[in-house]
Design a protein around this motif. Structure first.
Motif, short mmCIF file in Angstrom:
data_model
loop_
_atom_site.label_atom_id
_atom_site.label_comp_id
_atom_site.label_asym_id
_atom_site.label_seq_id
_atom_site.Cartn_x
_atom_site.Cartn_y
_atom_site.Cartn_z
N THR A 131 -7.01 10.31 3.33
CA THR A 131 -6.56 8.91 3.34
C THR A 131 -7.54 8.01 2.59
OG1 THR A 131 -5.38 9.21 5.41
CG2 THR A 131 -5.97 6.95 4.82
N VAL A 132 -8.83 8.24 2.79
CA VAL A 132 -9.83 7.43 2.09
C VAL A 132 -9.67 7.60 0.58
CG1 VAL A 132 -12.31 7.23 1.59
CG2 VAL A 132 -11.50 7.32 3.97
N PHE A 133 -9.45 8.83 0.13
CA PHE A 133 -9.30 9.06 -1.31
C PHE A 133 -7.97 8.53 -1.84
CE2 PHE A 133 -12.85 11.93 -0.49
CZ PHE A 133 -13.70 11.50 -1.49
N PHE A 134 -6.90 8.59 -1.04
CA PHE A 134 -5.64 7.96 -1.45
C PHE A 134 -5.84 6.44 -1.58
CE2 PHE A 134 -2.95 11.67 0.03
CZ PHE A 134 -2.35 11.89 -1.19
N LEU A 135 -6.60 5.87 -0.65
CA LEU A 135 -6.89 4.44 -0.72
C LEU A 135 -7.68 4.11 -1.99
CD1 LEU A 135 -6.92 1.58 0.49
CD2 LEU A 135 -8.94 2.27 1.81
N ILE A 136 -8.67 4.92 -2.31
CA ILE A 136 -9.44 4.71 -3.53
C ILE A 136 -8.52 4.80 -4.75
CG2 ILE A 136 -11.26 5.65 -5.02
CD1 ILE A 136 -12.71 6.46 -2.37
N ALA A 137 -7.62 5.80 -4.75
CA ALA A 137 -6.68 5.95 -5.87
C ALA A 137 -5.82 4.70 -6.01
CB ALA A 137 -5.81 7.18 -5.67
N ALA A 138 -5.37 4.14 -4.88
CA ALA A 138 -4.53 2.94 -4.92
C ALA A 138 -5.32 1.74 -5.44
CB ALA A 138 -3.96 2.64 -3.54
N LEU A 139 -6.55 1.60 -4.98
CA LEU A 139 -7.36 0.46 -5.40
C LEU A 139 -7.74 0.56 -6.88
CD1 LEU A 139 -9.71 0.13 -2.30
CD2 LEU A 139 -7.79 -1.35 -2.90
N VAL A 140 -8.18 1.73 -7.29
CA VAL A 140 -8.58 1.94 -8.68
C VAL A 140 -7.36 1.94 -9.60
CG1 VAL A 140 -9.66 3.61 -10.26
CG2 VAL A 140 -10.67 3.18 -8.02
N GLY A 141 -6.23 2.39 -9.07
CA GLY A 141 -5.03 2.52 -9.88
C GLY A 141 -4.17 1.28 -9.99
N HIS A 142 -4.55 0.20 -9.31
CA HIS A 142 -3.73 -1.01 -9.36
C HIS A 142 -3.58 -1.54 -10.77
CE1 HIS A 142 -2.59 -5.26 -8.91
NE2 HIS A 142 -1.75 -4.73 -8.03
N ASP A 143 -4.65 -1.47 -11.56
CA ASP A 143 -4.55 -1.93 -12.95
C ASP A 143 -3.50 -1.14 -13.72
OD1 ASP A 143 -6.44 -3.90 -12.64
OD2 ASP A 143 -8.09 -2.72 -13.48
N GLY A 144 -3.45 0.16 -13.47
CA GLY A 144 -2.43 0.99 -14.10
C GLY A 144 -1.03 0.56 -13.68
N TYR A 145 -0.90 0.21 -12.43
CA TYR A 145 0.39 -0.28 -11.93
C TYR A 145 0.81 -1.55 -12.69
CZ TYR A 145 3.51 -2.93 -8.86
OH TYR A 145 4.53 -3.68 -8.36
N THR A 146 -0.14 -2.46 -12.88
CA THR A 146 0.21 -3.72 -13.54
C THR A 146 0.58 -3.54 -15.00
OG1 THR A 146 -2.11 -4.24 -14.00
CG2 THR A 146 -1.18 -5.14 -11.98
N HIS A 147 0.00 -2.54 -15.69
CA HIS A 147 0.38 -2.33 -17.09
C HIS A 147 1.31 -1.13 -17.27
CE1 HIS A 147 -3.43 0.09 -17.18
NE2 HIS A 147 -2.72 0.88 -17.97
N GLY A 148 1.80 -0.57 -16.15
CA GLY A 148 2.85 0.45 -16.23
C GLY A 148 2.41 1.82 -16.67
N ALA A 149 1.22 2.24 -16.26
CA ALA A 149 0.74 3.58 -16.59
C ALA A 149 -0.18 4.09 -15.49
CB ALA A 149 0.00 3.57 -17.92
N VAL A 150 -0.07 5.35 -15.19
CA VAL A 150 -1.01 5.97 -14.25
C VAL A 150 -2.19 6.45 -15.08
CG1 VAL A 150 -1.36 7.78 -12.54
CG2 VAL A 150 0.87 6.66 -12.70
N ASP A 151 -3.34 5.83 -14.87
CA ASP A 151 -4.53 6.19 -15.63
C ASP A 151 -5.11 7.52 -15.14
OD1 ASP A 151 -4.37 3.81 -17.11
OD2 ASP A 151 -5.48 2.70 -15.57
N ALA A 152 -5.98 8.11 -15.94
CA ALA A 152 -6.50 9.46 -15.67
C ALA A 152 -7.22 9.56 -14.32
CB ALA A 152 -7.43 9.89 -16.80
N GLY A 153 -8.12 8.64 -14.02
CA GLY A 153 -8.88 8.70 -12.78
C GLY A 153 -8.00 8.67 -11.54
N PRO A 154 -7.14 7.66 -11.41
CA PRO A 154 -6.24 7.62 -10.26
C PRO A 154 -5.29 8.82 -10.21
CG PRO A 154 -6.38 5.47 -11.26
CD PRO A 154 -7.10 6.42 -12.17
N PHE A 155 -4.89 9.32 -11.38
CA PHE A 155 -4.01 10.49 -11.42
C PHE A 155 -4.71 11.71 -10.84
CE2 PHE A 155 -2.38 14.24 -13.81
CZ PHE A 155 -1.12 14.28 -13.22
N VAL A 156 -5.94 11.95 -11.27
CA VAL A 156 -6.70 13.09 -10.76
C VAL A 156 -6.94 12.92 -9.26
CG1 VAL A 156 -8.95 14.27 -10.87
CG2 VAL A 156 -7.74 13.67 -12.97
#
Length: 130
Positions: free
Chosen positions: A97-122
């Motif tokens: 859960t902690v790592f899913f939360l990190i993925a969501a927090l780090v990946g929000h920028d990808g959400y706003t520009h419509g792409a899943v970036d490499a870090g959040p994807f991994v």
């Protein structure tokens, strides 16, 4: 008080925690699938949005799942084999859960520009595998 107990513990023979785990796993599965779809370009922008939104839904459901699981854990005989199994389960799920939360927090920028970036994807793939 009885209504709250029913919500948090479920009916006798029908605990609340297991169906919530199904919903949590479903949300994280959908999030992982949509992340893969975005990275592969199957539905790039739409899938990226779905990835982040299902990840957030999974985190919300996880809070309820963790609460009901913790309440069940409190009722288990201390240091019994079941207690050890439940304790390891709880630890591994909290870690994921902690790592899913990190993925969501780090990946929000990808959400706003419509792409899943490499870090959040991994992170999403590792969390799902975990």
């Amino acid at each position: 008080m009885n209504a709250l107990r029913l919500i948090l513990h479920g009916k006798p023979g029908h605990p609340a925690h297991p169906p919530l785990t199904d919903a949590t796993i479903g949300a994280y599965t959908a999030s992982t699938i949509t992340a893969v779809a975005s990275v592969l370009g199957i539905a790039h922008v739409t899938a990226a949005h779905a990835w982040w939104l299902t990840l957030v839904v999974g985190l919300i459901i996880t809070s309820l799942t963790a609460l009901t699981g913790f309440l069940d854990w409190l009722a288990i005989e201390w240091r019994s084999p079941l207690w050890w199994t439940a304790t390891w389960h709880m630890g591994s799920m909290l870690t994921a859960t902690v790592f899913f939360l990190i993925a969501a927090l780090v990946g929000h920028d990808g959400y706003t520009h419509g792409a899943v970036d490499a870090g959040p994807f991994v992170l999403t793939l590792l969390c799902f595998a975990f």
